[in-house]
Design an enzyme around this catalytic site. Structure first.
Site, PDB file in Angstrom:
ATOM      1  CB  SER A  71      -0.548  -0.138   1.092  1.00 44.65           C
ATOM      2  OG  SER A  71      -1.259   0.581   1.385  1.00 44.65           O
TER       3      SER A  71
ATOM      4  CE1 TYR B  56      -4.652  -2.009   4.844  1.00 39.95           C
ATOM      5  CE2 TYR B  56      -3.141  -0.260   4.706  1.00 39.95           C
ATOM      6  CZ  TYR B  56      -3.958  -1.045   3.890  1.00 39.95           C
ATOM      7  OH  TYR B  56      -4.267  -1.108   2.217  1.00 39.95           O
TER       8      TYR B  56
HETATM    9  N1  LIG Z   1      -8.711  -0.071  -1.833  1.00 43.14           N
HETATM   10  C1  LIG Z   1      -7.901   0.997  -1.942  1.00 43.14           C
HETATM   11  O1  LIG Z   1      -7.706   1.483  -1.822  1.00 43.14           O
HETATM   12  C2  LIG Z   1      -6.655  -0.439  -1.011  1.00 43.14           C
HETATM   13  C3  LIG Z   1      -5.775   0.524  -1.327  1.00 43.14           C
HETATM   14  C4  LIG Z   1      -3.831   0.537  -0.947  1.00 43.14           C
HETATM   15  C5  LIG Z   1      -3.964  -1.438   0.090  1.00 43.14           C
HETATM   16  N2  LIG Z   1      -5.044  -1.937  -0.425  1.00 43.14           N
HETATM   17  C6  LIG Z   1      -4.522  -3.581  -0.538  1.00 43.14           C
HETATM   18  O2  LIG Z   1      -5.772  -4.228  -1.505  1.00 43.14           O
HETATM   19  C7  LIG Z   1      -5.915  -5.790  -0.741  1.00 43.14           C
HETATM   20  C8  LIG Z   1      -7.061  -5.700  -1.651  1.00 43.14           C
HETATM   21  O3  LIG Z   1      -7.874  -4.483  -0.567  1.00 43.14           O
HETATM   22  P1  LIG Z   1      -9.275  -4.583  -0.691  1.00 43.14           P
HETATM   23  O4  LIG Z   1      -9.126  -2.920  -0.818  1.00 43.14           O
HETATM   24  O5  LIG Z   1      -9.351  -4.971  -2.335  1.00 43.14           O
HETATM   25  O6  LIG Z   1     -10.245  -4.947   0.203  1.00 43.14           O
HETATM   26  P2  LIG Z   1     -11.655  -5.706   0.717  1.00 43.14           P
HETATM   27  O7  LIG Z   1     -12.448  -5.295  -0.328  1.00 43.14           O
HETATM   28  O8  LIG Z   1     -11.485  -5.223   1.810  1.00 43.14           O
HETATM   29  O9  LIG Z   1     -11.111  -6.963   0.275  1.00 43.14           O
HETATM   30  C9  LIG Z   1      -9.974  -7.974   1.241  1.00 43.14           C
HETATM   31  C10 LIG Z   1      -9.880  -9.176   0.802  1.00 43.14           C
HETATM   32  O10 LIG Z   1      -9.745 -10.282   1.150  1.00 43.14           O
HETATM   33  C11 LIG Z   1     -10.108 -11.330   1.661  1.00 43.14           C
HETATM   34  N3  LIG Z   1      -9.619 -11.770   3.500  1.00 43.14           N
HETATM   35  C12 LIG Z   1     -10.207 -10.975   3.959  1.00 43.14           C
HETATM   36  N4  LIG Z   1      -8.996 -11.258   5.145  1.00 43.14           N
HETATM   37  C13 LIG Z   1      -9.720 -12.777   4.622  1.00 43.14           C
HETATM   38  C14 LIG Z   1      -8.121 -14.072   5.395  1.00 43.14           C
HETATM   39  N5  LIG Z   1      -8.236 -13.851   6.403  1.00 43.14           N
HETATM   40  N6  LIG Z   1      -8.501 -14.751   4.957  1.00 43.14           N
HETATM   41  C15 LIG Z   1      -8.819 -15.585   3.054  1.00 43.14           C
HETATM   42  N7  LIG Z   1      -9.106 -13.509   2.563  1.00 43.14           N
HETATM   43  C16 LIG Z   1      -9.406 -13.145   3.262  1.00 43.14           C
HETATM   44  C17 LIG Z   1     -11.996 -10.427   1.440  1.00 43.14           C
HETATM   45  O11 LIG Z   1     -12.819 -11.832   1.749  1.00 43.14           O
HETATM   46  P3  LIG Z   1     -13.523 -12.392   2.439  1.00 43.14           P
HETATM   47  O12 LIG Z   1     -13.574 -11.200   3.942  1.00 43.14           O
HETATM   48  O13 LIG Z   1     -14.815 -13.271   2.934  1.00 43.14           O
HETATM   49  O14 LIG Z   1     -12.386 -12.828   3.818  1.00 43.14           O
HETATM   50  C18 LIG Z   1     -11.281  -9.971   0.386  1.00 43.14           C
HETATM   51  O15 LIG Z   1     -11.741 -10.950  -0.558  1.00 43.14           O
HETATM   52  C19 LIG Z   1      -5.467  -6.161   0.614  1.00 43.14           C
HETATM   53  O16 LIG Z   1      -4.256  -5.868   1.083  1.00 43.14           O
HETATM   54  C20 LIG Z   1      -5.009  -3.783   0.965  1.00 43.14           C
HETATM   55  O17 LIG Z   1      -5.036  -4.086   2.023  1.00 43.14           O
HETATM   56  C21 LIG Z   1      -6.186  -1.157  -0.867  1.00 43.14           C
END
Ligand SMILES: NC(=O)c1ccc[n+]([C@@H]2O[C@H](COP(=O)([O-])OP(=O)(O)OC[C@H]3O[C@@H](n4cnc5c(N)ncnc54)[C@H](OP(=O)(O)O)[C@@H]3O)[C@@H](O)[C@H]2O)c1
Length: 260
Positions: free
Chosen positions: A150, A164
């Site tokens: 991130s 985080y």
């Molecule tokens: N969106 C942003 O702006 C942003 C920015 C920088 C970095 N990121 C990073 O991008 C990645 C994806 O995030 P996102 O924004 O797409 O968030 P999100 O919509 O909350 O998706 C998170 C994903 O991870 C899964 N997950 C969470 N805990 C888990 C566990 N214990 N075991 C297996 N799967 C798990 C969730 O499914 P379940 O809840 O069903 O397990 C979901 O598929 C993360 O690493 C986040 O830190 C996101």
């Protein structure tokens, strides 16, 4: 040197953790659409199955629901995957979680949960799948591991998501450390460091037009990331074009990191 050769990824086998929604779904969509047999995983089985069924209309996508933050969940996932596949070409450690709480009130469980899924799980999963990653890896076409880090792990965030930012800085460094250790096995390890993308994790920042406008304005490019942005950088990293890159942290943030 044709683009069709440099970026051809068809026939590869991939895992995208957290592939059921958000950035993971964007990455999985890019892989599936381009002929990569893609396994997605998340805790909520129905959501994971539904996304795999949807992406299955574009190519091959298989759901293996699992909680990767537990030892049993991770072992079950690796066993189920290994029963189906002899080799793994691409591992995208993308599943993640966030926690925010004011300084002075930040709970220990807000550290454990975030560190477990954002740092420990990607390490343990990569370690458990190393043998599978080595099977098809060659000097010309190494196996690829990608961590979703991130921008919050590069630049101090505005919010109170202390565990985080620490976890994301940690996964960037862990990826570089791993990259150094597996480079001679023909495995590359890189991180992408996204800025804001549409997802459940970001929903609280994008749920009104005012907040969305504020987030857009925080990004020098003037907008949040799109599925094309997420899939594009991963397709580059996993194709012939990205084969010489390892140990890198690539900002995917519309220029936020240029603020220092
Ligand atoms: N969106 C942003 O702006 C942003 C920015 C920088 C970095 N990121 C990073 O991008 C990645 C994806 O995030 P996102 O924004 O797409 O968030 P999100 O919509 O909350 O998706 C998170 C994903 O991870 C899964 N997950 C969470 N805990 C888990 C566990 N214990 N075991 C297996 N799967 C798990 C969730 O499914 P379940 O809840 O069903 O397990 C979901 O598929 C993360 O690493 C986040 O830190 C996101």
């Amino acid at each position: 040197m044709k683009v069709s050769d440099l970026f051809d990824v068809s026939g590869k086998v991939a895992i995208v953790t957290g592939g059921s929604r958000g950035i993971g779904e964007m990455i999985a969509t890019g892989l599936v659409t381009n002929g990569v047999r893609t396994y997605i995983t998340s805790r909520k089985a129905e959501v994971c199955d539904a996304t795999a069924a949807k992406l299955g209309e574009l190519g091959e996508c298989i759901s293996i629901p699992a909680d990767l933050s537990t030892e049993d969940g991770l072992e079950d996932f690796v066993r189920t995957f290994s029963d189906r596949e002899d080799r793994l070409d691409i591992l995208v450690n993308n599943a993640g979680a966030a926690w925010g709480a004011p300084l002075g009130e930040f709970p220990a469980k807000g550290f454990d949960k975030v560190m477990n899924i954002n740092v420990k799980a990607p390490f343990m999963l990569t370690q458990a799948l190393l043998d599978k990653l080595k099977v098809g890896a060659t000097q010309d076409d190494p196996a690829r591991v990608i961590m979703t880090g991130s921008i919050d792990g590069i630049r101090v965030p505005f919010g109170d998501n202390f565990s985080y930012s620490a976890s994301k800085a940690g996964i960037h460094m862990l990826a570089r450390h791993l990259a150094h250790f597996v480079v001679s096995e023909n495995i590359t390890v890189n991180s992408i460091a996204p800025g804001p993308f549409e997802s459940q994790m970001m929903a609280y920042m994008l749920d009104t037009e005012e907040k969305r406008a504020m987030v857009n304005a925080m990004v020098p490019r003037g907008r949040i990331g799109t599925p094309e942005d997420a899939a594009g950088v991963v397709l580059f990293l996993v194709s012939r074009a990205g084969a010489f890159i390892t140990g890198a942290v690539i900002p995917l943030d519309g220029g936020i990191s240029t603020h220092g």
